[in-house]
Design an enzyme around this catalytic site. Structure first.
Site, PDB file in Angstrom:
ATOM      1  N   CYS A  92      -1.500 -14.569  -6.919  1.00 41.21           N
ATOM      2  CA  CYS A  92      -1.934 -13.206  -7.218  1.00 41.21           C
ATOM      3  C   CYS A  92      -1.006 -12.202  -6.546  1.00 41.21           C
ATOM      4  O   CYS A  92      -0.734 -12.308  -5.348  1.00 41.21           O
ATOM      5  CB  CYS A  92      -3.374 -12.995  -6.746  1.00 41.21           C
ATOM      6  SG  CYS A  92      -3.995 -11.323  -7.097  1.00 41.21           S
ATOM      7  N   CYS A  94      -1.612  -8.868  -6.411  1.00 45.66           N
ATOM      8  CA  CYS A  94      -2.280  -7.609  -6.072  1.00 45.66           C
ATOM      9  C   CYS A  94      -2.115  -7.289  -4.587  1.00 45.66           C
ATOM     10  O   CYS A  94      -1.715  -8.126  -3.794  1.00 45.66           O
ATOM     11  CB  CYS A  94      -3.756  -7.663  -6.458  1.00 45.66           C
ATOM     12  SG  CYS A  94      -4.837  -8.443  -5.227  1.00 45.66           S
ATOM     13  N   CYS A  97      -5.449  -9.029  -1.917  1.00 50.84           N
ATOM     14  CA  CYS A  97      -5.645 -10.404  -1.463  1.00 50.84           C
ATOM     15  C   CYS A  97      -4.807 -10.717  -0.228  1.00 50.84           C
ATOM     16  O   CYS A  97      -3.677 -10.246  -0.097  1.00 50.84           O
ATOM     17  CB  CYS A  97      -5.283 -11.395  -2.574  1.00 50.84           C
ATOM     18  SG  CYS A  97      -6.429 -11.408  -3.962  1.00 50.84           S
TER      19      CYS A  97
END
Length: 233
Positions: A92, A94, A97
């Site tokens: 991920c 983003c 996280c």
């Protein structure tokens, strides 16, 4: 599963000759019965995607039934016990996280909420951002995220987000895809190099998306359609 080249190299493996790469991020694959092999010559500089990806992907065990996650504190670590394997494990990009130092992506999966229990030193946990949809519980001392929980109405309510790399147990599901790849640009990554990042994921056999995977996006859309009455409940 793959032999991966990141600069002009010609290699013979067990009598199978690869073609010579023409630029630094071209890839050559060789089917093999062992785990992934990543060849990185000393004159090749690459950003770390994540420690679980940089040296090839180790397959998980389908029958694996869970284990214990621990924060990074040297003493009295927070412990979280999972009684199932993770699902939808993925890289991920983003900004929310947790990821290890130096990594460009996190590796995160989900487990049913009833399969997770805090089993040691839970008093050290606090929520990072109470306004976020995912309430991420992190150790106040080392900053490691142990799990994320959704308490409000949401398509993924009932699932907890976890980082299986925090466990010493072996068998966790390997990463399945890469999500929110372009989000790393918002965090300062050179947009001119994002194509190289996508190629590295492709060499590992992982599809890249700038949202979640199609099955998860379909699940979100189905939940929304039922909520607004466009689909039968």
């Amino acid at each position: 599963i793959y032999t991966w080249f990141c600069c002009p190299v010609c290699l013979n493996v067990e009598g199978i000759s690869s073609s010579t790469s023409t630029s630094c991020l071209n890839r050559t694959r060789h089917q093999h019965q062992t785990r992934s092999i990543i060849i990185i010559p000393s004159n090749c500089t690459m950003v770390s995607l994540h420690p679980l990806l940089d040296n090839g992907i180790t397959p998980g065990t389908p029958s694996f039934s869970g284990g214990t996650l621990k924060c990074l504190c040297a003493s009295s670590p927070v412990e979280v016990t999972l009684t199932s394997n993770v699902l939808h494990n993925h890289a991920c990009g983003c900004s929310k996280c947790w990821k290890p130092a130096g990594a460009l992506f996190s590796i995160v999966g989900v487990v049913p909420k009833d399969k997770l229990a805090v089993t040691a030193n839970g008093d050290k946990l606090s929520i990072i951002d109470e306004s976020a949809a995912i309430q991420r519980y992190a150790c106040r001392e080392c900053g490691t995220h142990l799990f994320g929980r959704i308490e409000k109405e949401h398509p993924f309510s009932g699932l907890d987000f976890v980082h299986a790399e925090l466990s010493e147990d072996k068998g966790w599901q390997e990463p399945q895809f890469a999500a929110f790849v372009s989000s790393v640009i918002e965090q300062g990554f050179d947009p001119a190099k994002i194509g190289e990042v996508r190629e590295r994921f492709k060499a590992l056999g992982l599809e890249t998306y700038d949202a979640l995977s199609p099955p998860l996006m379909d699940a979100i859309a189905t939940w929304t359609g039922k909520k607004n009455g466009k689909l039968p409940a």
